[in-house]
Design an enzyme around this catalytic site. Structure first.
Site, PDB file in Angstrom:
ATOM      1  N   GLY A 115       0.757  -5.069   0.836  1.00 45.70           N
ATOM      2  CA  GLY A 115      -0.418  -5.161  -0.035  1.00 45.70           C
ATOM      3  C   GLY A 115      -0.135  -5.860  -1.359  1.00 45.70           C
ATOM      4  N   ALA A 139       0.866  -1.173   0.000  1.00 47.20           N
ATOM      5  CA  ALA A 139       0.000   0.000   0.000  1.00 47.20           C
ATOM      6  C   ALA A 139       0.906   1.228   0.000  1.00 47.20           C
ATOM      7  CB  ALA A 139      -0.897  -0.019   1.232  1.00 47.20           C
ATOM      8  N   GLU A 142      -0.421  -9.443  -0.592  1.00 46.25           N
ATOM      9  CA  GLU A 142      -1.863  -9.688  -0.395  1.00 46.25           C
ATOM     10  C   GLU A 142      -2.610  -9.718  -1.732  1.00 46.25           C
ATOM     11  OE1 GLU A 142      -1.858  -6.400   2.513  1.00 46.25           O
ATOM     12  OE2 GLU A 142      -2.949  -7.742   3.835  1.00 46.25           O
ATOM     13  N   GLU A 200       4.572  -5.140   7.339  1.00 38.88           N
ATOM     14  CA  GLU A 200       3.772  -4.067   7.960  1.00 38.88           C
ATOM     15  C   GLU A 200       4.194  -3.727   9.385  1.00 38.88           C
ATOM     16  OE1 GLU A 200       2.546  -6.430   5.998  1.00 38.88           O
ATOM     17  OE2 GLU A 200       0.967  -5.599   4.721  1.00 38.88           O
TER      18      GLU A 200
HETATM   19  C1  HXC Z   1       5.018   4.326  -1.306  1.00 39.70           C
HETATM   20  C2  HXC Z   1       6.961   3.403  -2.078  1.00 39.70           C
HETATM   21  C3  HXC Z   1       6.618   2.149  -1.523  1.00 39.70           C
HETATM   22  C4  HXC Z   1       5.376   2.055  -0.837  1.00 39.70           C
HETATM   23  C5  HXC Z   1       8.533   1.972  -2.473  1.00 39.70           C
HETATM   24  N1  HXC Z   1       8.150   3.228  -2.647  1.00 39.70           N
HETATM   25  N2  HXC Z   1       7.620   1.283  -1.792  1.00 39.70           N
HETATM   26  N3  HXC Z   1       6.168   4.471  -1.966  1.00 39.70           N
HETATM   27  N4  HXC Z   1       4.618   3.173  -0.762  1.00 39.70           N
HETATM   28  N5  HXC Z   1       4.942   0.922  -0.330  1.00 39.70           N
HETATM   29  C6  HXC Z   1       8.873   4.301  -3.338  1.00 39.70           C
HETATM   30  C7  HXC Z   1      10.049   4.795  -2.537  1.00 39.70           C
HETATM   31  O1  HXC Z   1       9.630   5.732  -1.559  1.00 39.70           O
HETATM   32  C8  HXC Z   1      10.911   5.428  -3.616  1.00 39.70           C
HETATM   33  O2  HXC Z   1      10.379   6.673  -3.957  1.00 39.70           O
HETATM   34  C9  HXC Z   1      10.682   4.506  -4.803  1.00 39.70           C
HETATM   35  O3  HXC Z   1       9.450   3.804  -4.531  1.00 39.70           O
HETATM   36  C10 HXC Z   1      11.782   3.463  -4.942  1.00 39.70           C
HETATM   37  O4  HXC Z   1      11.925   2.791  -3.717  1.00 39.70           O
HETATM   38  P1  HXC Z   1      13.331   2.679  -2.925  1.00 39.70           P
HETATM   39  O5  HXC Z   1      13.008   2.441  -1.505  1.00 39.70           O
HETATM   40  O6  HXC Z   1      14.208   3.836  -3.254  1.00 39.70           O
HETATM   41  O7  HXC Z   1      13.948   1.368  -3.605  1.00 39.70           O
HETATM   42  P2  HXC Z   1      14.934   0.320  -2.941  1.00 39.70           P
HETATM   43  O8  HXC Z   1      15.966   1.009  -2.110  1.00 39.70           O
HETATM   44  O9  HXC Z   1      15.385  -0.557  -4.050  1.00 39.70           O
HETATM   45  O10 HXC Z   1      14.024  -0.533  -1.920  1.00 39.70           O
HETATM   46  C11 HXC Z   1      12.954  -1.298  -2.443  1.00 39.70           C
HETATM   47  C12 HXC Z   1      12.036  -1.742  -1.254  1.00 39.70           C
HETATM   48  C13 HXC Z   1      11.627  -0.493  -0.434  1.00 39.70           C
HETATM   49  C14 HXC Z   1      12.797  -2.738  -0.378  1.00 39.70           C
HETATM   50  C15 HXC Z   1      10.837  -2.430  -1.854  1.00 39.70           C
HETATM   51  O11 HXC Z   1      11.131   0.500  -1.328  1.00 39.70           O
HETATM   52  C16 HXC Z   1      10.601  -0.766   0.601  1.00 39.70           C
HETATM   53  O12 HXC Z   1      10.911  -1.306   1.674  1.00 39.70           O
HETATM   54  N6  HXC Z   1       9.350  -0.348   0.340  1.00 39.70           N
HETATM   55  C17 HXC Z   1       8.275  -0.444   1.288  1.00 39.70           C
HETATM   56  C18 HXC Z   1       7.764  -1.847   1.365  1.00 39.70           C
HETATM   57  C19 HXC Z   1       6.674  -1.996   2.424  1.00 39.70           C
HETATM   58  O13 HXC Z   1       6.894  -1.668   3.600  1.00 39.70           O
HETATM   59  N7  HXC Z   1       5.481  -2.444   2.018  1.00 39.70           N
HETATM   60  C20 HXC Z   1       4.336  -2.576   2.874  1.00 39.70           C
HETATM   61  C21 HXC Z   1       3.553  -1.307   2.906  1.00 39.70           C
HETATM   62  S1  HXC Z   1       2.236  -1.398   4.065  1.00 39.70           S
HETATM   63  P3  HXC Z   1      11.332   7.964  -4.200  1.00 39.70           P
HETATM   64  O14 HXC Z   1      10.354   9.065  -4.448  1.00 39.70           O
HETATM   65  O15 HXC Z   1      12.175   8.135  -2.975  1.00 39.70           O
HETATM   66  O16 HXC Z   1      12.123   7.582  -5.438  1.00 39.70           O
HETATM   67  C22 HXC Z   1       1.050  -2.276   3.324  1.00 39.70           C
HETATM   68  C23 HXC Z   1      -0.180  -2.431   4.139  1.00 39.70           C
HETATM   69  C24 HXC Z   1      -1.304  -3.091   3.381  1.00 39.70           C
HETATM   70  O17 HXC Z   1       1.180  -2.745   2.244  1.00 39.70           O
HETATM   71  C25 HXC Z   1      -2.597  -2.869   4.104  1.00 39.70           C
HETATM   72  C26 HXC Z   1      -2.982  -1.435   4.214  1.00 39.70           C
HETATM   73  C27 HXC Z   1      -4.353  -1.215   4.655  1.00 39.70           C
END
Ligand code: HXC
Length: 261
Positions: A112, A67, A115, A135
Site C-alpha cells: 500500500g 497496509a 500504491e 502482497e
Molecule cells: C503492520 C508492520 C508492517 C505492516 C512493518 N510493520 N510493516 N505492521 N503492517 N505492513 C511493523 C512490524 O510488525 C514491526 O512491529 C515494526 O513495524 C518494525 O518492522 P520490522 O519487520 O521489525 O522491521 P525490519 O526487520 O527492518 O523489516 C522491515 C520490512 C518488514 C522489510 C519493511 O517490516 C516488512 O516486510 N513489512 C511488511 C511489508 C509488506 O508486506 N507490505 C505489504 C502489506 S500488504 P513490532 O511490533 O514487531 O516492532 C498491502 C496490501 C495493500 O499493503 C492492499 C490492501 C487492501
C-alpha cells in the site's frame, strides 16, 4: 474523521507537508490512518493558502510499509473488501486533487505504500528507499490500485514481474523503471521536494491544474477523445488573466506575476 494523530499536516508558505505518522509500525496504513489521510488531503486541496502538497512518512526508515497486516489478519472477506475499497477511494481522491502532490519517499514504500506513492503526481525517492508490491507473500494481491497503476506506470510485463515475484527494488531500479522520477541523497529529500514545489508554485496555477487534469483524464480515454479533452483544458487556460500576463511578460522580457486567475 479528522487528521492529527496518525497523519499530521503543516502548512509552510503555500506548501502542505502531510506526514503518515505511525513510525512504530513503519507507517503501515490501518483504516483510521486511511481516513485521516483522506481528511488531510481534502483539507489541503480546499485551503486557498495551499498550492502544492508533499506526502511523506515519519522517521528515517519507512515511507509506508503497506497496509496494516495486523489489522488485515483479523478481517472477514467482506471487511477486507471494505478496507480495499476505502484505500482505493482515498488514493483516487489523492490522484484527483486539483493541486499537485509530490511523494517524498524516505524509506520502505511497500504494498500500500508503493500504491500511495503511485497515486501522487511526482515521486522523489531517497537513495536508501525500497519499493515493492510484496502482497503475494501474504496470499493477497495489491488492492489499493497497484495492479492497475503499476501496469500503467511501468508497463504490463514489468508490473507482472514485480507483482508475481513480490521482489524488493532499490530506489535506483525504481528510477530506471519509471516508478521513481528522481533519486536524491536522504538528507536532500525534503529540500529537493520543496524546491520542486517552489518551481511549480512559480508557474500559472490554473495551467498546472489543467495539465494535471488533461494527463490524468486523458490517459483513461482513446487518443482522439483525449486530445479533444486537451483542447478544452487548453481553452480554459487561454481564458485566464494569467495567460495574458505570461505572454505579455515574455514579450516585455520580464518575469510573469501570476495571480491564479
Ligand atoms: C503492520 C508492520 C508492517 C505492516 C512493518 N510493520 N510493516 N505492521 N503492517 N505492513 C511493523 C512490524 O510488525 C514491526 O512491529 C515494526 O513495524 C518494525 O518492522 P520490522 O519487520 O521489525 O522491521 P525490519 O526487520 O527492518 O523489516 C522491515 C520490512 C518488514 C522489510 C519493511 O517490516 C516488512 O516486510 N513489512 C511488511 C511489508 C509488506 O508486506 N507490505 C505489504 C502489506 S500488504 P513490532 O511490533 O514487531 O516492532 C498491502 C496490501 C495493500 O499493503 C492492499 C490492501 C487492501
Amino acid at each position: 474523521m479528522t487528521y492529527g494523530t496518525n497523519v499530521t499536516m503543516t502548512n509552510e508558505d503555500g506548501l502542505a507537508l502531510i506526514t503518515v505518522n505511525r513510525p512504530q509500525a513503519l507507517n503501515a496504513l490501518n483504516c483510521d490512518t486511511l481516513e485521516e489521510l483522506r481528511a488531510a488531503v481534502l483539507a489541503a486541496d480546499k485551503d486557498p493558502a495551499v498550492r502544492v502538497i508533499i506526502i511523506t512518512g515519519a522517521g528515517a526508515k519507512a515511507f509506508v510499509a503497506g497496509a496494516d497486516i495486523a489489522q488485515m489478519r483479523g478481517l472477514s472477506p467482506l471487511e477486507g473488501r471494505d478496507m480495499t475499497i476505502l484505500g482505493q477511494e482515498v488514493f483516487a481522491a489523492i490522484e484527483n486533487l486539483a493541486k499537485p502532490v509530490i511523494a517524498a519517499i524516505n524509506g520502505f514504500a511497500l504494498g500500500g505504500g508503493c500504491e500511495l506513492a503511485m497515486a501522487c503526481d511526482i515521486r522523489v525517492a531517497a537513495a536508501t528507499a525500497k519499493f515493492g508490491q510484496p502482497e503475494v507473500n501474504l496470499g493477497i494481491i495489491p488492492g489499493f490500485g497497484g495492479t492497475q497503476r503499476l501496469s500503467r506506470l511501468i508497463g504490463k510485463g514489468r508490473a507482472k514481474y514485480c507483482i508475481f515475484t513480490g521482489r524488493m527494488m532499490s530506489a535506483q531500479e525504481a528510477y530506471q523503471l519509471g516508478l521513481a522520477d528522481k533519486v536524491v541523497e536522504p538528507d536532500e529529500l525534503l529540500p529537493v521536494c520543496r524546491e520542486i514545489a517552489a518551481t511549480i508554485m512559480s508557474k500559472a496555477p490554473v495551467a498546472v491544474m489543467m495539465a494535471k487534469k488533461a494527463i490524468n483524464h486523458g490517459l483513461d480515454m482513446d487518443l482522439g477523445s483525449a486530445v479533444a479533452y486537451e483542447a478544452e483544458a487548453y481553452t480554459t487556460c487561454f481564458a485566464t488573466a494569467d495567460r495574458v500576463e505570461g505572454m505579455t511578460a515574455f514579450l516585455e522580457k520580464r518575469p510573469a506575476a501570476f495571480a491564479g486567475k
